[in-house]
Design a protein around this motif. Structure first.
Motif, PDB file in Angstrom:
ATOM      1  N   UNK A 103       0.500  -0.984   0.423  1.00  0.00           N
ATOM      2  CA  UNK A 103      -0.039   0.317  -0.018  1.00  0.00           C
ATOM      3  C   UNK A 103       0.542   1.739   0.309  1.00  0.00           C
ATOM      4  N   UNK A 104       0.694   2.273  -0.376  1.00  0.00           N
ATOM      5  CA  UNK A 104       1.557   2.855  -0.351  1.00  0.00           C
ATOM      6  C   UNK A 104       1.609   4.026   0.253  1.00  0.00           C
ATOM      7  N   UNK A 105       0.248   4.569   1.318  1.00  0.00           N
ATOM      8  CA  UNK A 105      -0.003   5.079   1.846  1.00  0.00           C
ATOM      9  C   UNK A 105      -0.714   4.152   3.571  1.00  0.00           C
ATOM     10  N   UNK A 106       0.007   3.772   4.678  1.00  0.00           N
ATOM     11  CA  UNK A 106      -0.401   2.961   5.369  1.00  0.00           C
ATOM     12  C   UNK A 106       0.276   3.297   6.530  1.00  0.00           C
ATOM     13  N   UNK A 107       0.194   3.479   7.477  1.00  0.00           N
ATOM     14  CA  UNK A 107       1.610   2.973   8.795  1.00  0.00           C
ATOM     15  C   UNK A 107       1.987   2.212   8.611  1.00  0.00           C
ATOM     16  N   UNK A 108       3.337   1.299   8.492  1.00  0.00           N
ATOM     17  CA  UNK A 108       4.356   0.810   9.248  1.00  0.00           C
ATOM     18  C   UNK A 108       4.914   0.850   9.976  1.00  0.00           C
ATOM     19  N   UNK A 179      11.160 -14.316   3.105  1.00  0.00           N
ATOM     20  CA  UNK A 179      10.450 -13.131   2.841  1.00  0.00           C
ATOM     21  C   UNK A 179      10.429 -12.571   4.154  1.00  0.00           C
ATOM     22  N   UNK A 180      10.716 -13.644   5.173  1.00  0.00           N
ATOM     23  CA  UNK A 180      11.024 -13.102   6.509  1.00  0.00           C
ATOM     24  C   UNK A 180      12.218 -12.452   6.212  1.00  0.00           C
ATOM     25  N   UNK A 181      12.921 -12.365   5.857  1.00  0.00           N
ATOM     26  CA  UNK A 181      14.354 -11.953   5.719  1.00  0.00           C
ATOM     27  C   UNK A 181      14.571 -10.538   4.835  1.00  0.00           C
ATOM     28  N   UNK A 182      13.691 -10.771   4.402  1.00  0.00           N
ATOM     29  CA  UNK A 182      13.244  -9.033   2.731  1.00  0.00           C
ATOM     30  C   UNK A 182      12.678  -8.255   3.331  1.00  0.00           C
ATOM     31  N   UNK A 183      11.030  -8.625   4.216  1.00  0.00           N
ATOM     32  CA  UNK A 183      10.023  -7.724   4.217  1.00  0.00           C
ATOM     33  C   UNK A 183      10.310  -6.830   4.586  1.00  0.00           C
ATOM     34  N   UNK A 184      10.824  -6.132   5.820  1.00  0.00           N
ATOM     35  CA  UNK A 184      11.134  -5.584   6.425  1.00  0.00           C
ATOM     36  C   UNK A 184      11.404  -4.071   5.459  1.00  0.00           C
ATOM     37  N   UNK A 185      12.228  -4.408   4.974  1.00  0.00           N
ATOM     38  CA  UNK A 185      12.727  -2.997   3.480  1.00  0.00           C
ATOM     39  C   UNK A 185      11.383  -2.972   3.030  1.00  0.00           C
ATOM     40  N   UNK A 186      10.695  -3.329   2.615  1.00  0.00           N
ATOM     41  CA  UNK A 186       9.676  -2.720   2.251  1.00  0.00           C
ATOM     42  C   UNK A 186       8.117  -2.096   3.141  1.00  0.00           C
ATOM     43  N   UNK A 187       8.797  -2.291   4.163  1.00  0.00           N
ATOM     44  CA  UNK A 187       7.548  -1.417   5.116  1.00  0.00           C
ATOM     45  C   UNK A 187       6.785  -2.953   5.736  1.00  0.00           C
ATOM     46  N   UNK A 188       7.435  -3.909   5.624  1.00  0.00           N
ATOM     47  CA  UNK A 188       6.094  -4.910   6.066  1.00  0.00           C
ATOM     48  C   UNK A 188       7.065  -5.512   7.851  1.00  0.00           C
ATOM     49  N   UNK A 189       6.219  -6.561   8.576  1.00  0.00           N
ATOM     50  CA  UNK A 189       6.239  -6.679   9.235  1.00  0.00           C
ATOM     51  C   UNK A 189       6.650  -8.997   9.245  1.00  0.00           C
ATOM     52  N   UNK A 190       7.844  -8.777   9.431  1.00  0.00           N
ATOM     53  CA  UNK A 190       8.024  -9.904   9.677  1.00  0.00           C
ATOM     54  C   UNK A 190       7.614 -10.871  10.646  1.00  0.00           C
ATOM     55  N   UNK A 191       6.941 -10.233  11.938  1.00  0.00           N
ATOM     56  CA  UNK A 191       7.095 -11.360  13.128  1.00  0.00           C
ATOM     57  C   UNK A 191       5.312 -11.236  12.773  1.00  0.00           C
ATOM     58  N   UNK A 192       4.452 -10.628  12.324  1.00  0.00           N
ATOM     59  CA  UNK A 192       3.152 -10.441  11.348  1.00  0.00           C
ATOM     60  C   UNK A 192       2.690 -11.105   9.981  1.00  0.00           C
ATOM     61  N   UNK A 193       3.220 -12.753  10.231  1.00  0.00           N
ATOM     62  CA  UNK A 193       2.816 -13.699   8.331  1.00  0.00           C
ATOM     63  C   UNK A 193       2.023 -13.886   8.620  1.00  0.00           C
TER      64      UNK A 193
END
Length: 540
Positions: A103-108, A179-193
């Protein structure tokens, strides 16, 4: 003046045709760029290599992903693994690509939903033809989809180190580790997959939940129209199936080493064409479908499944993963639509049971087969006249009952909540049903729920008000589960009650939302008794 206006108009027109770049993202492999969706609501990074394969790993776990210098343009999504389509064999063996929609506009940081596509372990891909991200990313989650190896390339299982089995599942695990290793770089939470999938993708999710190798890779799981306990989830005779497939190409051997030599030398086109144009249900009955298997142990080789899923579920330590299961009310339409007069005559004479059940004698199996036939057909024969009853048999045997029996086990063996929904909506986005002889029947076929979760380009039709309401229900419920582990945290739009050890509760998603009990209690009792008494618990 007129010329200036024309230039401005042309520029505005061209801006809609040229991809606008999304922010660059730097991961361990290097820096990559994506593009902005046409409506500007999300960024898409597609076709990113998450692992690699070559001739030495053709039937084995994938290798680590490549690194690059400069900026990798993650804008090409036409990758897919080799498979047969109406246009012939498509895809390449270098197909392990992953797609990330943000999402382009959402809280990370944002919750992450990773989708595993279906297709009988022989078809499909993670592209936007089915997995259109628009509906889900509006709910402020990151959506991830990917390809994994299919058919022989993904599921040849010979019990030798060169082809130990489950390469396709190992691809899925490699994608989750990426995903676990890289998703944080996209603004994702690797602990909430949350992982989720449909059909073979749903069964894959179920197998990954059961596997001891996936600990820590995801927090929640959603299983649509699949189960690790289904008769089509595990290949009970992988050597026999591999032998039967190449016998269609003129080879005659059951020796694993010779089979490996044959499969290694065949092109991916030949491997795909060996069983092309045979409907999936017929592949199951003829033992021509390559599936996940129970692996032999080899030193230094990670196995996904070292036992049957049932044994893994009841024996392993509690994972306490929040779970959601679902099925449609008419799953079997998709399979019954493949039947002809000739195949129906064969079905009338053969046993309905598959290799996942074992009986003391042929006499016992025949008596139980008669009991099943009487339940669904009474004194009628299996024919065009009773095709709807046959579809109910397929619905219950292949999907509904294995799912219920699995979730019952999960309720007993986990402290985390287990939810279920039963999809009955009959709308204009029931794409699969619209392609069958059952188009005018009321209900939802296998796969019909997909178009209410994804805005796939395969279903471009205008969305009416009823379908839009179901889309909002489905996407809100699923993303709430991904965010909070509870699909209705505020008891809205309904209070969704999880299962308990004393009572099973299903949310019916149709013209309205309402809680119900077991959908088909008589069929449930019939199959529960048969399966629990005759379930195979060992593989040879």
């Amino acid at each position: 003046m007129k010329c200036g206006k024309r230039i401005v108009l042309f520029t505005l027109f061209a801006m809609n045709l040229v991809d606008q770049p999304a922010p660059e993202v730097t991961i361990e492999q290097g820096t990559l760029s994506g593009k902005i969706s046409t409506d500007g609501s999300f960024f898409e990074y597609v076709g990113i290599p998450y692992a690699t394969t070559n001739s030495s790993t053709r039937f084995k776990a994938p290798l680590p992903p490549p690194k690059w210098k400069g900026v990798y343009k993650a804008v090409e999504e036409m990758y897919q693994c080799p498979q047969h389509t109406p246009f012939g064999v498509v895809g390449t063996e270098d197909c392990l690509k992953i797609n990330v929609y943000v999402p382009s506009e959402a809280n990370r940081p944002l919750p992450v939903m990773v989708y595993i596509h279906g297709g009988g372990f022989m078809l499909g891909n993670g592209g936007k033809m089915i997995v259109g991200p628009n509906f889900l990313v509006k709910q402020d989650v990151i959506l991830v989809s990917f390809n994994y190896r299919l058919g022989a390339l993904g599921f040849l299982c010979l019990g030798i180190e060169e082809a130990p089995g489950n390469a396709g599942l190992k691809d899925q695990i490699a994608a989750l580790r990426w995903v676990n290793k890289n998703i944080a770089a996209f603004g994702g939470d690797p602990d909430n997959v949350t992982i989720f999938g449909t059909s073979a993708g749903g069964t894959s999710v179920s197998l990954l939940v059961a596997s001891p190798t996936t600990n820590g890779l995801f927090k929640r799981a959603i299983v649509h129209s699949g189960s690790s306990l289904a008769s089509w989830a595990i290949n009970m005779d992988p050597i026999g199936v591999a032998s039967t497939i190449v016998s269609r190409l003129g080879y005659d051997t059951k020796d694993p080493e010779k089979l490996y030599e044959i499969y290694s030398q065949l092109s991916h086109e030949d491997l795909v064409l060996a069983t092309a144009n045979i409907p999936i249900t017929h592949l199951v009955h003829k033992q021509l479908l390559l599936l996940p298997c129970v692996e032999k142990s080899f030193l230094g080789v990670e196995s996904v499944l070292n036992d049957l899923p049932y044994n893994l579920i009841i024996k392993q330590p509690k994972k306490n993963i929040s779970l959601m299961y679902s099925s449609t009310d008419k799953e079997g339409w998709f399979f019954a639509d493949e039947e002809t007069k000739d195949t129906l005559e064969i079905k009338d004479k053969r046993s309905p049971f598959e290799e996942d059940l074992v009986f003391k004698s042929k006499k016992e199996e025949k008596a139980l087969a008669l009991k099943v036939k009487q339940h669904y057909f009474g004194k009628e024969a299996v024919s065009e006249k009773t095709i709807l009853q046959l579809s109910d048999l397929y619905t219950h045997l292949y999907f509904e009952m294995p799912i219920i029996l699995e979730l019952e086990l999960m309720v007993k063996t986990s402290d985390a909540p287990v939810y279920s929904f039963y999809f009955t909506h009959s709308g204009k986005r029931n794409f699969v049903k619209s392609r069958t002889r059952f188009v005018n029947e009321i209900g939802a076929s296998h796969g019909d729920d997909l178009m209410y979760i994804f805005k796939g380009s395969i279903c471009p039709y205008r969305i009416d008000d009823k379908d839009q309401r179901v889309i909002e229900w489905m996407t809100t419920l699923l993303t709430n589960f991904a965010k909070y582990g509870n699909p209705t945290p505020n008891d809205s739009p309904v209070r969704w009650i999880p299962h308990s050890k004393d009572k099973l509760n299903f949310l019916n998603i149709g013209d309205e939302l309402k809680m119900i009990g077991i959908p088909n209690p008589e069929a449930y009792r019939l199959w529960k008794d048969i399966i629990e008494k005759h379930r195979r618990t060992k593989v040879d």
